[in-house]
Design a protein around this motif. Structure first.
Motif, PDB file in Angstrom:
ATOM      1  N   UNK A  18      31.876  -9.808  -1.753  1.00  0.00           N
ATOM      2  CA  UNK A  18      31.629  -8.708  -0.656  1.00  0.00           C
ATOM      3  C   UNK A  18      32.161  -7.450  -1.305  1.00  0.00           C
ATOM      4  N   UNK A  19      33.366  -7.340  -1.784  1.00  0.00           N
ATOM      5  CA  UNK A  19      33.828  -6.217  -2.539  1.00  0.00           C
ATOM      6  C   UNK A  19      32.687  -5.657  -3.544  1.00  0.00           C
ATOM      7  N   UNK A  20      32.374  -6.314  -4.291  1.00  0.00           N
ATOM      8  CA  UNK A  20      31.316  -5.860  -5.349  1.00  0.00           C
ATOM      9  C   UNK A  20      29.843  -5.610  -4.795  1.00  0.00           C
ATOM     10  N   UNK A  21      29.494  -6.556  -3.887  1.00  0.00           N
ATOM     11  CA  UNK A  21      28.069  -5.957  -3.017  1.00  0.00           C
ATOM     12  C   UNK A  21      28.043  -4.821  -2.398  1.00  0.00           C
ATOM     13  N   UNK A  22      29.266  -4.444  -1.893  1.00  0.00           N
ATOM     14  CA  UNK A  22      29.438  -3.212  -1.160  1.00  0.00           C
ATOM     15  C   UNK A  22      29.255  -1.952  -2.210  1.00  0.00           C
ATOM     16  N   UNK A  23      29.688  -2.127  -3.396  1.00  0.00           N
ATOM     17  CA  UNK A  23      29.546  -1.132  -4.594  1.00  0.00           C
ATOM     18  C   UNK A  23      28.241  -1.362  -5.255  1.00  0.00           C
ATOM     19  N   UNK A  24      27.249  -2.059  -4.729  1.00  0.00           N
ATOM     20  CA  UNK A  24      26.142  -2.324  -5.404  1.00  0.00           C
ATOM     21  C   UNK A  24      26.246  -2.986  -6.800  1.00  0.00           C
ATOM     22  N   UNK A  25      27.025  -3.721  -7.237  1.00  0.00           N
ATOM     23  CA  UNK A  25      27.375  -4.161  -8.325  1.00  0.00           C
ATOM     24  C   UNK A  25      26.959  -5.745  -8.563  1.00  0.00           C
ATOM     25  N   UNK A  26      26.932  -6.532  -7.312  1.00  0.00           N
ATOM     26  CA  UNK A  26      26.616  -7.825  -7.288  1.00  0.00           C
ATOM     27  C   UNK A  26      25.214  -8.214  -7.718  1.00  0.00           C
ATOM     28  N   UNK A  27      24.900  -9.147  -8.517  1.00  0.00           N
ATOM     29  CA  UNK A  27      23.595  -9.631  -8.915  1.00  0.00           C
ATOM     30  C   UNK A  27      23.616 -11.252  -8.719  1.00  0.00           C
ATOM     31  N   UNK A  28      22.660 -11.731  -7.962  1.00  0.00           N
ATOM     32  CA  UNK A  28      22.801 -13.390  -7.817  1.00  0.00           C
ATOM     33  C   UNK A  28      21.433 -13.918  -8.386  1.00  0.00           C
ATOM     34  N   UNK A  29      21.950 -14.971  -9.446  1.00  0.00           N
ATOM     35  CA  UNK A  29      21.021 -15.805  -9.923  1.00  0.00           C
ATOM     36  C   UNK A  29      20.973 -17.194  -9.715  1.00  0.00           C
ATOM     37  N   UNK A  30      19.887 -17.647  -9.331  1.00  0.00           N
ATOM     38  CA  UNK A  30      19.694 -18.960  -8.859  1.00  0.00           C
ATOM     39  C   UNK A  30      20.002 -19.883 -10.211  1.00  0.00           C
TER      40      UNK A  30
END
Length: 192
Positions: free
Chosen positions: A159-171
């Motif tokens: 969540x911390x990195x998602x708020x910084x727009x740094x999180x990338x999800x890969x299936x």
């Protein structure tokens, strides 16, 4: 210089993908799990302490992890691209890593999450236990404990990195080559 965190639950394929990233992009790997297992194999000063935690499917205390990570970062060239595999996993570890990198005028550029449902993970870890004979993969209770810790401790970090727009999800359930391709697309965008 590009600093990436590769994160995912136990058995998500982090080690396999990290090798691909290192070969293609020249990342210097900082894989905490491998470093801890190396400490055990080499009879390091904290061997018994580390072994007790790992063999019970628990996270090694931060003071030990921080010491290992800090020493590794200090020895790397200032223009090196770092790939963190299995670290950080908690908000406390994120704060430590951010502060450590800032002191070297660096930051985390992206966090790549290998997303794999638990049902796939259990199967993968059982297979890996027959190949690698890792003690932490050989018992369903230990595996479930590791999955529980991952979910409990890692979600706030994501969540911390998602708020910084740094999180990338890969299936992570895709074929290995497809996962690699998705990761390469992310890294290539981050390099621009």
């Amino acid at each position: 210089m590009l600093n990436i965190i590769l994160v995912g639950p136990p058995g998500s394929g982090k080690g396999t993908q990290a090798e691909q990233m290192i070969q293609k992009y020249g990342f210097i790997s900082i894989a905490l799990g491998a470093l801890l297992r190396q400490q055990i194999a080499e009879n390091g000063a904290n061997k018994a302490h580390i072994e007790a935690y790992i063999n019970n499917g628990q996270l090694v205390p931060d003071d030990i992890s921080f010491q290992i990570i800090r020493e590794l970062i200090q020895t790397k060239p200032s223009d090196a691209s770092l790939l963190f595999d299995g670290f950080p996993r908690t908000i406390v570890q994120v704060t430590f890593l951010d502060n450590c990198l800032v002191s070297y005028h660096a930051k985390i550029d992206g966090v790549i999450l290998l997303d794999v449902p638990n049902v796939h993970l259990l199967k993968r870890l059982r297979q890996r236990s027959t190949i690698e004979a890792r003690p932490d993969d050989q018992d369903d209770d230990k595996i479930k404990a590791r999955m529980h810790i991952y979910q409990q401790e890692t979600l706030p970090m994501l969540n911390y990195y998602q708020h910084q727009n740094k999180l990338y999800r890969v299936d992570g359930t895709q074929a290995i080559d497809e996962v690699t391709k998705a990761i390469e697309n992310i890294i290539d965008r981050l390099k621009l």
